[in-house]
Design a protein around this motif. Structure first.
Motif, PDB file in Angstrom:
ATOM      1  N   THR A   1      17.186  42.785  37.628  1.00  0.00           N
ATOM      2  CA  THR A   1      17.924  43.155  38.834  1.00  0.00           C
ATOM      3  C   THR A   1      19.201  42.329  38.949  1.00  0.00           C
ATOM      4  O   THR A   1      19.182  41.105  38.838  1.00  0.00           O
ATOM      5  CB  THR A   1      17.057  42.930  40.083  1.00  0.00           C
ATOM      6  N   HIS A   2      20.318  43.000  39.173  1.00  0.00           N
ATOM      7  CA  HIS A   2      21.597  42.345  39.432  1.00  0.00           C
ATOM      8  C   HIS A   2      22.103  42.785  40.801  1.00  0.00           C
ATOM      9  O   HIS A   2      21.936  43.942  41.190  1.00  0.00           O
ATOM     10  CB  HIS A   2      22.633  42.728  38.379  1.00  0.00           C
ATOM     11  N   ASP A   3      22.704  41.854  41.517  1.00  0.00           N
ATOM     12  CA  ASP A   3      23.267  42.151  42.833  1.00  0.00           C
ATOM     13  C   ASP A   3      24.640  42.782  42.640  1.00  0.00           C
ATOM     14  O   ASP A   3      25.602  42.110  42.247  1.00  0.00           O
ATOM     15  CB  ASP A   3      23.380  40.862  43.649  1.00  0.00           C
ATOM     16  N   LEU A   4      24.736  44.069  42.920  1.00  0.00           N
ATOM     17  CA  LEU A   4      25.987  44.799  42.711  1.00  0.00           C
ATOM     18  C   LEU A   4      26.726  45.086  44.012  1.00  0.00           C
ATOM     19  O   LEU A   4      27.630  45.931  44.056  1.00  0.00           O
ATOM     20  CB  LEU A   4      25.689  46.113  41.973  1.00  0.00           C
ATOM     21  N   ASN A   5      26.368  44.377  45.063  1.00  0.00           N
ATOM     22  CA  ASN A   5      27.018  44.531  46.357  1.00  0.00           C
ATOM     23  C   ASN A   5      28.220  43.584  46.444  1.00  0.00           C
ATOM     24  O   ASN A   5      28.051  42.363  46.468  1.00  0.00           O
ATOM     25  CB  ASN A   5      26.039  44.216  47.485  1.00  0.00           C
TER      26      ASN A   5
ATOM     27  N   SER B   1      28.158  40.626  48.854  1.00  0.00           N
ATOM     28  CA  SER B   1      27.104  39.622  48.725  1.00  0.00           C
ATOM     29  C   SER B   1      27.627  38.359  48.052  1.00  0.00           C
ATOM     30  O   SER B   1      28.497  38.413  47.175  1.00  0.00           O
ATOM     31  CB  SER B   1      25.931  40.191  47.920  1.00  0.00           C
TER      32      SER B   1
ATOM     33  N   SER C   1      25.970  36.602  46.014  1.00  0.00           N
ATOM     34  CA  SER C   1      25.470  36.585  44.640  1.00  0.00           C
ATOM     35  C   SER C   1      25.920  37.807  43.844  1.00  0.00           C
ATOM     36  O   SER C   1      25.301  38.178  42.852  1.00  0.00           O
ATOM     37  CB  SER C   1      23.937  36.506  44.644  1.00  0.00           C
ATOM     38  N   TYR C   2      27.007  38.422  44.287  1.00  0.00           N
ATOM     39  CA  TYR C   2      27.537  39.616  43.635  1.00  0.00           C
ATOM     40  C   TYR C   2      27.814  39.363  42.158  1.00  0.00           C
ATOM     41  O   TYR C   2      28.487  38.395  41.792  1.00  0.00           O
ATOM     42  CB  TYR C   2      28.821  40.043  44.340  1.00  0.00           C
ATOM     43  N   TYR C   3      27.296  40.227  41.305  1.00  0.00           N
ATOM     44  CA  TYR C   3      27.526  40.136  39.870  1.00  0.00           C
ATOM     45  C   TYR C   3      28.519  41.220  39.484  1.00  0.00           C
ATOM     46  O   TYR C   3      28.165  42.388  39.352  1.00  0.00           O
ATOM     47  CB  TYR C   3      26.218  40.300  39.100  1.00  0.00           C
ATOM     48  N   ASP C   4      29.771  40.826  39.309  1.00  0.00           N
ATOM     49  CA  ASP C   4      30.831  41.783  38.983  1.00  0.00           C
ATOM     50  C   ASP C   4      30.952  41.890  37.462  1.00  0.00           C
ATOM     51  O   ASP C   4      31.765  41.200  36.829  1.00  0.00           O
ATOM     52  CB  ASP C   4      32.146  41.334  39.602  1.00  0.00           C
TER      53      ASP C   4
ATOM     54  N   GLY D   1      24.249  35.661  35.042  1.00  0.00           N
ATOM     55  CA  GLY D   1      23.790  36.856  35.732  1.00  0.00           C
ATOM     56  C   GLY D   1      22.387  37.270  35.333  1.00  0.00           C
ATOM     57  O   GLY D   1      21.855  38.231  35.871  1.00  0.00           O
TER      58      GLY D   1
ATOM     59  N   TRP E   1      27.214  50.551  38.393  1.00  0.00           N
ATOM     60  CA  TRP E   1      25.791  50.560  38.062  1.00  0.00           C
ATOM     61  C   TRP E   1      25.572  49.881  36.711  1.00  0.00           C
ATOM     62  O   TRP E   1      26.273  50.149  35.737  1.00  0.00           O
ATOM     63  CB  TRP E   1      25.212  51.959  38.041  1.00  0.00           C
TER      64      TRP E   1
END
Length: 245
Positions: free
Chosen positions: A101-105, A108, A110-113, A139, A85
């Motif tokens: 908003t960040h894509d944390l999936n 995906s 566009s995943y933002y690790d 990001g 999170w």
């Protein structure tokens, strides 16, 4: 008349004071996060940290002349509701900060690790605050930024709180403090990348050229008392004509 070294010393003092002030405020918020986690009988849920929205909004507003956003990245597996999170807020010209908003999936494209980003891994692994960058914030807002980040250790892992300085805002502080057109003076990051300078040829975000590195006349740590968390240098260059004479 003030010498170039005296100008560097004055500029270093102003920059160090401004940036260390941000670190101090972030560390106070991080201490509150640690206190909440330590007081909880079990792993706290996100609802236990709702106070951060107002704390970060106040922090962004108070320091809007230097930063454009701030937030917290939670340690992996520390929250019961989700494995990862990230809460980040961006300052707005009017009204309160906007949630980014960040894509944390992980599945995906566009995943933002964030757990692999230097601004997260350094304070989480060392337990020390640090300034990271400059780098392009892919990001968030796709501009060159520096992230100041501090750890918030908890029984569930080390969370990281941070704030973003855009190089444009930092450049204004640097130029106002320096008050010199000559000689060329550069604020340099630990990765050899130019943070800002008073010379149009030496562009923000670029690597210091070898020809410029050979012309260094003076070098000064921006924050001699905290070199690990603010690993910046101010360097001045000899004039080319003088070198060639």
């Amino acid at each position: 008349m003030e010498t170039p070294m005296e100008a560097l010393e004055r500029t270093a003092t102003i920059l160090s004071s401004s940036i260390n002030g941000l670190f101090t405020d972030l560390e106070k918020i991080a201490d509150a996060v640690t206190a909440v986690a330590n007081a909880a009988p079990e792993a706290p849920r996100r609802s236990e940290f709702l106070f951060l929205k107002q704390e970060l909004a106040d922090f962004i507003k108070l320091n809007s002349d230097l930063i454009n956003g701030a937030g917290i990245a939670y340690a992996t597996g520390s929250l019961p509701e989700t494995p990862h999170w990230l809460e980040w807020w961006r300052g707005q010209p009017k009204g309160g900060p906007r949630f980014v908003t960040h894509d944390l999936n992980p599945d995906s494209l566009s995943y933002y690790d964030y757990t692999t980003r230097e601004w997260f891994t350094l304070p989480a692994s060392t337990g020390q605050p640090v300034a990271v960058g400059p780098y392009v914030d892919l990001g968030g807002i796709n501009v060159n930024i520096i992230t100041l980040c501090v750890p918030a250790p908890t029984p569930q892992g080390t969370h990281v709180l941070g704030c973003d300085l855009t190089l444009a805002k930092l450049e204004r502080v640097f130029l106002r403090a320096l008050q010199l057109r000559e000689p060329a003076v550069i604020l340099l990051g630990p990765n050899g990348r130019v943070i800002t300078s008073n010379n149009a040829r030496i562009a923000t975000g670029t690597l210091l050229l070898e020809e410029d590195a050979q012309r260094v006349a003076a070098s000064l740590d921006v924050s001699a008392g905290h070199p690990s968390r603010l690993p910046w240098k101010l360097i001045s260059l000899h004039d080319k004509a003088r070198i060639g004479s």
